[in-house]
Motif scaffolding. Structure first.
Motif, PDB file in Angstrom:
ATOM      1  N   UNK A  62       0.846  -1.199   0.000  1.00 32.85           N
ATOM      2  CA  UNK A  62       0.000   0.000   0.000  1.00 32.85           C
ATOM      3  C   UNK A  62       0.878   1.244   0.000  1.00 32.85           C
ATOM      4  N   UNK A  63       0.265   2.383  -0.310  1.00 30.86           N
ATOM      5  CA  UNK A  63       1.007   3.630  -0.381  1.00 30.86           C
ATOM      6  C   UNK A  63       0.859   4.481   0.865  1.00 30.86           C
ATOM      7  N   UNK A 205       3.109  -2.970  14.254  1.00 27.03           N
ATOM      8  CA  UNK A 205       1.844  -3.691  14.273  1.00 27.03           C
ATOM      9  C   UNK A 205       1.995  -5.167  13.979  1.00 27.03           C
ATOM     10  N   UNK A 206       1.088  -5.958  14.526  1.00 29.58           N
ATOM     11  CA  UNK A 206       1.058  -7.386  14.245  1.00 29.58           C
ATOM     12  C   UNK A 206       0.494  -7.671  12.854  1.00 29.58           C
ATOM     13  N   UNK A 207       0.280  -8.925  12.572  1.00 31.65           N
ATOM     14  CA  UNK A 207      -0.208  -9.322  11.256  1.00 31.65           C
ATOM     15  C   UNK A 207      -1.707  -9.047  11.137  1.00 31.65           C
ATOM     16  N   UNK A 208      -2.095  -8.635   9.926  1.00 35.45           N
ATOM     17  CA  UNK A 208      -3.509  -8.366   9.652  1.00 35.45           C
ATOM     18  C   UNK A 208      -3.776  -8.574   8.174  1.00 35.45           C
ATOM     19  N   UNK A 209      -5.034  -8.796   7.847  1.00 37.00           N
ATOM     20  CA  UNK A 209      -5.479  -8.895   6.455  1.00 37.00           C
ATOM     21  C   UNK A 209      -6.102  -7.565   6.064  1.00 37.00           C
ATOM     22  N   UNK A 210      -5.789  -7.093   4.876  1.00 37.31           N
ATOM     23  CA  UNK A 210      -6.231  -5.777   4.426  1.00 37.31           C
ATOM     24  C   UNK A 210      -6.326  -5.775   2.905  1.00 37.31           C
ATOM     25  N   UNK A 211      -6.945  -4.732   2.368  1.00 38.30           N
ATOM     26  CA  UNK A 211      -7.071  -4.577   0.922  1.00 38.30           C
ATOM     27  C   UNK A 211      -6.251  -3.387   0.455  1.00 38.30           C
ATOM     28  N   UNK A 212      -5.883  -3.428  -0.806  1.00 39.86           N
ATOM     29  CA  UNK A 212      -5.192  -2.321  -1.467  1.00 39.86           C
ATOM     30  C   UNK A 212      -5.989  -1.957  -2.714  1.00 39.86           C
ATOM     31  N   UNK A 213      -5.742  -0.791  -3.315  1.00 39.33           N
ATOM     32  CA  UNK A 213      -6.406  -0.489  -4.584  1.00 39.33           C
ATOM     33  C   UNK A 213      -6.167  -1.609  -5.594  1.00 39.33           C
ATOM     34  N   UNK A 214      -7.232  -2.123  -6.179  1.00 39.29           N
ATOM     35  CA  UNK A 214      -7.145  -3.240  -7.112  1.00 39.29           C
ATOM     36  C   UNK A 214      -7.453  -4.584  -6.494  1.00 39.29           C
ATOM     37  N   UNK A 215      -7.663  -4.631  -5.162  1.00 40.86           N
ATOM     38  CA  UNK A 215      -7.955  -5.907  -4.500  1.00 40.86           C
ATOM     39  C   UNK A 215      -9.388  -6.374  -4.733  1.00 40.86           C
TER      40      UNK A 215
END
Length: 246
Positions: A62-63, A205-215
């Motif tokens: 991500x940006x 930060x610990x591990x997490x699931x996330x989205x980015x542009x295009x996901x």
């Protein structure tokens, strides 16, 4: 008659003497000043514009993010050296927008914008150590907390940009710990109620699931395919704002 005149003279003389004594006491530097001290306020808050810089794998996925931060500080000692700091921020790190028909029934006569925005919401609480005097007042802080990663899509009117409906596409929470520091600078010399606040924090930060542009990819027939990313969520947060005494 004589007694009245003598009594008047005595009272007048006593009043003049008392007035003169009061003036001498006030002007005499050896007489201690009994006026109450200038007591600092017990709490303050800081509001800042922020930029987040993702680190490691998160930085490759991500940006930069931009948003706002609010911190509340409660002083633990008389001088304001030690405080408890609680902070909450909201950051947007990317969005996508496309124009679409309002519905299949209406067809293309009514158009709407479908806007998707990715957010990070960090929160933490912990101690702060401040040098409380001088033109420039440095401080350091630390804390523990968490950060929410969330992606939301909303339908907006093309003219008003008011959301008609919205849906959360993905959300997750990661534990974090925070370390940082900065400086306070009084906005007006001699007045400490309002101070400029410039700081930097590192959020591990610990591990997490996330989205980015295009996901999120729209499929034919109205469906979508969502492809979450997962990694550690380390961030550097730059803050520029103002501290206000309450």
């Amino acid at each position: 008659m004589f007694k009245s005149r003598s009594l008047y003279t005595a009272v007048l003389s006593t009043a003049l003497a008392a007035s003169a004594a009061a003036q001498v006491s006030t002007a005499d530097p050896r007489v201690p000043d009994r006026s109450p001290p200038d007591i600092e306020r017990g709490s303050s808050m800081s509001i800042a514009a922020i930029q987040t810089r993702p680190q490691g794998t998160l930085g490759r996925n991500i940006g930069l993010g931009y948003g706002v931060s609010g911190a509340y500080l409660y002083r633990l000692d008389a001088r304001g050296v030690w405080s408890v700091r609680a902070e909450l921020a909201a950051v947007a790190y990317g969005n996508e927008s496309k124009r679409s028909a309002f519905s299949e029934t209406v067809g293309g006569r009514v158009q709407v914008n479908v806007r998707t925005t990715n957010y990070i919401v960090p929160a933490s609480v912990g101690p702060q150590l401040t040098w409380p005097t001088g033109r420039i007042r440095p401080y350091v802080n630390a804390g523990v907390g968490g950060q929410v990663f969330m992606t939301e899509s909303a339908v907006e009117g093309t003219d008003t940009h008011v959301a008609i409906a919205s849906s959360t596409n993905q959300s997750d929470v990661a534990f974090n710990w925070v370390a940082g520091g900065g400086i306070y600078v009084p906005a007006v010399p001699g007045m400490t109620r309002v101070q400029l606040d410039l700081s930097m924090q590192y959020l591990r930060g610990g591990r997490a699931r996330y989205l980015a542009p295009g996901s999120i990819i729209d499929l034919e027939g109205g469906g979508v395919r969502i492809s979450p990313l997962e990694s550690a969520t380390h961030l550097v947060m730059l803050r520029l704002g103002a501290r206000i005494g309450l």
